[in-house]
Write an enzyme that holds these catalytic residues in place. Sequence first.
Site, PDB file in Angstrom:
ATOM      1  N   GLY A 131       0.804  -1.225   0.000  1.00  0.00           N
ATOM      2  CA  GLY A 131       0.000   0.000   0.000  1.00  0.00           C
ATOM      3  C   GLY A 131       0.829   1.263   0.000  1.00  0.00           C
ATOM      4  O   GLY A 131       0.515   2.220   0.711  1.00  0.00           O
ATOM      5  N   ASP A 182      -2.309  -6.410  -6.544  1.00  0.00           N
ATOM      6  CA  ASP A 182      -3.686  -5.980  -6.318  1.00  0.00           C
ATOM      7  C   ASP A 182      -4.273  -6.936  -5.288  1.00  0.00           C
ATOM      8  O   ASP A 182      -4.506  -8.111  -5.585  1.00  0.00           O
ATOM      9  CB  ASP A 182      -4.470  -6.036  -7.627  1.00  0.00           C
ATOM     10  CG  ASP A 182      -5.939  -5.649  -7.458  1.00  0.00           C
ATOM     11  OD1 ASP A 182      -6.367  -5.394  -6.313  1.00  0.00           O
ATOM     12  OD2 ASP A 182      -6.663  -5.621  -8.475  1.00  0.00           O
ATOM     13  N   LEU A 183      -4.497  -6.448  -4.082  1.00  0.00           N
ATOM     14  CA  LEU A 183      -4.978  -7.314  -3.004  1.00  0.00           C
ATOM     15  C   LEU A 183      -6.431  -7.733  -3.198  1.00  0.00           C
ATOM     16  O   LEU A 183      -6.950  -8.536  -2.426  1.00  0.00           O
ATOM     17  CB  LEU A 183      -4.787  -6.631  -1.654  1.00  0.00           C
ATOM     18  CG  LEU A 183      -3.322  -6.489  -1.224  1.00  0.00           C
ATOM     19  CD1 LEU A 183      -3.213  -5.625   0.020  1.00  0.00           C
ATOM     20  CD2 LEU A 183      -2.675  -7.840  -0.989  1.00  0.00           C
ATOM     21  N   THR A 191     -10.297  -7.191   0.142  1.00  0.00           N
ATOM     22  CA  THR A 191      -9.020  -6.495  -0.030  1.00  0.00           C
ATOM     23  C   THR A 191      -8.314  -6.235   1.297  1.00  0.00           C
ATOM     24  O   THR A 191      -7.095  -6.372   1.406  1.00  0.00           O
ATOM     25  CB  THR A 191      -9.245  -5.161  -0.758  1.00  0.00           C
ATOM     26  OG1 THR A 191      -9.843  -5.422  -2.032  1.00  0.00           O
ATOM     27  CG2 THR A 191      -7.938  -4.418  -0.970  1.00  0.00           C
ATOM     28  N   SER A 249      -7.928  -0.465  12.428  1.00  0.00           N
ATOM     29  CA  SER A 249      -8.503   0.866  12.627  1.00  0.00           C
ATOM     30  C   SER A 249      -9.367   0.840  13.876  1.00  0.00           C
ATOM     31  O   SER A 249      -9.948  -0.196  14.224  1.00  0.00           O
ATOM     32  CB  SER A 249      -9.359   1.263  11.428  1.00  0.00           C
ATOM     33  OG  SER A 249     -10.160   2.398  11.715  1.00  0.00           O
ATOM     34  N   TYR A 263     -26.528  -1.986   0.950  1.00  0.00           N
ATOM     35  CA  TYR A 263     -25.114  -2.125   1.340  1.00  0.00           C
ATOM     36  C   TYR A 263     -24.723  -1.022   2.316  1.00  0.00           C
ATOM     37  O   TYR A 263     -24.961   0.166   2.058  1.00  0.00           O
ATOM     38  CB  TYR A 263     -24.236  -2.053   0.092  1.00  0.00           C
ATOM     39  CG  TYR A 263     -22.750  -2.119   0.349  1.00  0.00           C
ATOM     40  CD1 TYR A 263     -22.137  -3.286   0.800  1.00  0.00           C
ATOM     41  CD2 TYR A 263     -21.942  -1.008   0.117  1.00  0.00           C
ATOM     42  CE1 TYR A 263     -20.772  -3.345   1.019  1.00  0.00           C
ATOM     43  CE2 TYR A 263     -20.564  -1.055   0.312  1.00  0.00           C
ATOM     44  CZ  TYR A 263     -19.987  -2.231   0.769  1.00  0.00           C
ATOM     45  OH  TYR A 263     -18.628  -2.289   0.980  1.00  0.00           O
TER      46      TYR A 263
END
Length: 338
Positions: free
Chosen positions: A33, A87-88, A135, A170, A212
Amino acid sequence: MTSHPEFGERTPGSEVAKVFADQIRGKTILVTGVSPKSIGASTVLNLASQSPGLLILASRTKSRIQEVADQITTKYPGVRVETVLVDLGSQESIRRAAADVAALTDKLDILINNAGRVVTSRQATQEGIEQQFGTNHIGPFLLTNLLLPLLRKAAETNPPGATRIVNLSSAGHRLSPVRFSDYNLEGKPVPPEEDHVKPLPGAFANCTPDGYKPIVAYAQSKSANILFTISLQRHLANHGIASYAVHPGSIVTELSREQDDELNAEFHKLIKYWKTPDEGSSTTLVAALDPALNEVKGFYLSDCQYTEPSAHAKDAAAADRLWKLSEELVGEKFSIGG
């Protein structure tokens, strides 16, 4: 306790790197990242300042990752820097990236899973997994397991616990546990222990027309980062490898570029201090480098110190359940016990 209890919210990562220079010098370190003006960029620039043996930058976009690599080469010309595209959100890309890393080095002293995604509409990875869970958790889960042979190789000669895996989580994890019964957020019923915090504050409760809830999806992915860390710590300690999860703090970066004005305003109501990217890298660097962490039981850090995550993010049974689900979603079993 960490070795520097004076480190805190406003400690710059550059200071942390100087203090722990001996833990950086000559090491092989991979950070995912990495892009300009991000936490990842500050992390690798601070690491580069203390002469690592090999610094591997991994990210999705070649031009952006190369921009940071060029900054390092200009500022610290003696540091060997390599870049790897990953690309995760694509397991094929992750497997290719792991092979590329293995072609660069036979050992890895420190792995920093810094990459992450924030989306505000329903999206999916190439394998059909909800984008943020896929991801932010499944991607690092697969990459880390594929790189474990390199980490084990480094641990053979490093002091116990000096070989490390750092997972960026987080404080947002507090809003939702992992929704094992509905990890794709398709509206399936979930038991109370898997449901998100209710009521969600303000704009955090927003959802798209198809139902969502992006903040819930993000929160469960960040809970997964901590549960993943618990599994790594439990099973890799006997191999001399330590793992820690961190909340880097609140930093204005491009990670939040998809958030609308209403959601940004909600964050600014709740958050009193916004860190610079340099300050945002400090807790990651403490987790990756501080030898004192080996002496004190803990797995989650914020503002450069140990802190307690929510109860749902420190449940050993949930960590085991997540490991099994993650293996199912990547189609491969990984044995890390012993």
